[in-house]
Motif scaffolding. Structure first.
Motif, PDB file in Angstrom:
ATOM      1  N   GLN A   2      -7.598   5.074   0.385  1.00  0.00           N
ATOM      2  CA  GLN A   2      -8.323   6.231   0.206  1.00  0.00           C
ATOM      3  C   GLN A   2      -7.860   7.147  -1.103  1.00  0.00           C
ATOM      4  N   LYS A   3      -8.774   7.800  -1.705  1.00  0.00           N
ATOM      5  CA  LYS A   3      -8.219   8.499  -2.985  1.00  0.00           C
ATOM      6  C   LYS A   3      -7.503   9.505  -2.450  1.00  0.00           C
ATOM      7  N   GLN A   4      -7.762  10.175  -1.427  1.00  0.00           N
ATOM      8  CA  GLN A   4      -7.024  11.417  -0.563  1.00  0.00           C
ATOM      9  C   GLN A   4      -5.495  11.036  -0.370  1.00  0.00           C
TER      10      GLN A   4
END
Length: 77
Positions: A2-4
């Motif tokens: 995930q980007k986060q």
């Protein structure tokens, strides 16, 4: 990933590297044994977390913006 999660990973790695580098710089400038770099880096990490906890989002020691912080997203879910 995930980007986060990548943002969180990058933040943690970046701060760890900066604290280690500063710990080494302090020991060199103070002309003390290099093993003191670890306690100096630990003190820097603790100070960073304390400051981030007071100036950043309440309840976290993250310096990431709320839109990129996985902890913020988990609380909102």
């Amino acid at each position: 990933m995930q980007k986060q999660l990548l943002f969180d990973l990058g933040e943690r790695a970046g701060w760890t590297g900066a604290q280690a580098a500063l710990g080494l710089a302090v020991t060199e400038l103070a002309d003390i044994p290099v093993w003191w770099a670890a306690p100096v880096a630990l003190a820097l990490a603790s100070a960073k977390s304390w400051v981030a906890g007071r100036l950043g989002r309440k309840g976290t020691a993250s310096t990431l913006p709320a839109t990129a912080d996985p902890a913020t997203l988990a609380r909102g879910a």
